[in-house]
Write an enzyme that holds these catalytic residues in place. Structure first.
Site, short mmCIF file in Angstrom:
data_model
loop_
_atom_site.label_atom_id
_atom_site.label_comp_id
_atom_site.label_asym_id
_atom_site.label_seq_id
_atom_site.Cartn_x
_atom_site.Cartn_y
_atom_site.Cartn_z
CG ASN A 9 31.31 40.42 31.55
OD1 ASN A 9 30.62 39.88 32.20
ND2 ASN A 9 32.03 40.01 30.52
CD1 TRP A 10 31.17 41.56 38.61
CD2 TRP A 10 29.28 41.28 39.61
NE1 TRP A 10 31.22 42.54 39.51
CE2 TRP A 10 30.05 42.41 39.94
CE3 TRP A 10 27.85 41.02 40.12
CZ2 TRP A 10 29.57 43.01 41.23
CZ3 TRP A 10 27.45 41.73 41.11
CH2 TRP A 10 28.29 42.41 41.62
CE LYS A 11 34.43 37.69 31.63
NZ LYS A 11 35.75 36.89 30.99
CG HIS A 96 32.18 38.52 26.29
ND1 HIS A 96 33.02 37.31 26.39
CD2 HIS A 96 32.98 39.51 27.11
CE1 HIS A 96 34.04 37.85 27.26
NE2 HIS A 96 33.91 38.72 27.72
CD GLU A 98 34.18 34.87 28.73
OE1 GLU A 98 33.44 34.97 29.53
OE2 GLU A 98 35.20 35.01 29.20
CD GLU A 165 36.37 42.11 26.77
OE1 GLU A 165 36.62 42.49 27.82
OE2 GLU A 165 35.63 41.00 26.58
N GLY A 171 41.45 36.67 30.90
CA GLY A 171 41.34 35.56 32.11
C GLY A 171 42.77 34.92 32.33
CB SER A 204 44.61 40.28 32.00
OG SER A 204 44.37 38.81 31.69
N GLY A 225 36.78 41.60 33.78
CA GLY A 225 36.21 40.34 34.33
C GLY A 225 36.72 40.29 35.55
N GLY A 226 37.60 39.37 35.94
CA GLY A 226 38.14 39.06 37.37
C GLY A 226 38.33 40.10 38.36
P1 13P Z 1 39.44 39.52 32.64
O1 13P Z 1 39.31 40.74 33.34
O2 13P Z 1 39.06 38.40 33.79
O3 13P Z 1 40.59 39.20 31.71
O4 13P Z 1 38.12 39.42 31.64
C1 13P Z 1 38.05 40.34 30.76
C2 13P Z 1 36.52 40.21 29.89
O5 13P Z 1 36.32 39.16 29.29
C3 13P Z 1 35.63 41.25 30.40
O6 13P Z 1 34.60 41.06 29.32
#
Ligand code: 13P
Length: 243
Positions: A9-11, A96, A98, A165, A171, A204, A225-226
């Site tokens: 997920n590149w956000k 999600h 966020e 999640e 993050g 993470s 994500g990251g």
């Molecule tokens: P991180 O891997 O950066 O913690 O993000 C997880 C996430 O929100 C994937 O949708």
């Protein structure tokens, strides 16, 4: 059969030029990836068309990060299922944390978006998970069950992926213990009516913990994500080692 789904997920990261550069570094690593693993990239909307072009003929599937429930209409800033499927998108992340936290997404709108995804042949990835405060108050289980009850009304569980999640692990580098993620995912599975739903863990996930996470029997993949932003680290995740 539960599928293993490793998703990035590149956000709100990566321009089109950066997306192309990522692929150049990442795609060669897929030669080592077992066929049984579904590999998925979810870029921002602008990245979808460029990835659709460059992933054509590759095994990497394309996912979006959201969709609206109507097919078209006066909904500034939104995008619809037919617009996504037209360019080869197969998956879509829905609900999600966020989106729930910053953009007012509710269980009611999550349910509408899930239905729209299925109506347009997209595989939704429903995200659920608790805050630190809810975990500390012992509310993890009730919160997640409540989210599932509301989000999954009239949803076809044959065409569904769920991502657990925990918000406090996103993050932060503060990964949920693999055995605890396994326990919560087992609980989610016990609430579903269909044994074929793949359930991912997200929060993470990194090259140094992927093998342990994927060794858990209830965990069918990861939503990252990251660590999905850099070709070498995402390659390490899709090529995780079976313990
Ligand atoms: P991180 O891997 O950066 O913690 O993000 C997880 C996430 O929100 C994937 O949708």
């Amino acid at each position: 059969m539960r599928k293993i789904v490793i998703a990035g997920n590149w956000k709100m990261f990566k321009t089109q030029a950066e997306s192309k550069e990522f692929l150049q570094g990442f795609l060669p690593h897929l030669e080592e990836t077992p066929e049984t693993r579904e590999v998925l990239l979810c870029p921002p909307f602008t990245g979808l068309s460029v990835l659709s072009k460059y992933l054509h003929g590759s095994r990497v599937q394309l996912g979006a990060q959201n969709l609206h429930w109507e097919e078209f209409g006066a909904y500034t800033g939104e995008i619809s299922g037919p617009m996504l499927s037209e360019i080869g998108v197969r998956y879509v992340i829905v609900g999600h944390s966020e989106r729930r936290q910053y953009f007012g997404e509710t269980d009611a709108t999550v349910n509408l978006r899930l239905r729209a995804a299925q109506r347009h042949g997209l595989m939704p990835i429903l995200c659920v998970g608790e805050t630190k405060q809810q975990r500390d108050a012992g509310e993890t289980e009730s919160l997640i069950i409540n989210q599932l009850d509301k989000d999954l009304v009239d949803i076809d569980q044959e065409n569904l992926v769920i991502a657990y999640e925990p918000i406090w692990a996103i993050g932060t580098g503060d990964t949920c213990e693999a055995t605890e993620a396994n326990r919560v995912i087992g609980l989610i599975r016990s609430k579903l009516g269909n044994p074929n739903v793949s359930i991912q863990y997200g929060g993470s996930v990194k090259p140094n913990n992927i093998d342990e996470i994927m060794a858990q029997p209830e965990i069918d993949g990861v939503l990252v994500g990251g660590a999905s932003l850099e070709p070498e680290s995402f390659a390490r995740l899709v090529n995780y080692q079976e313990l």
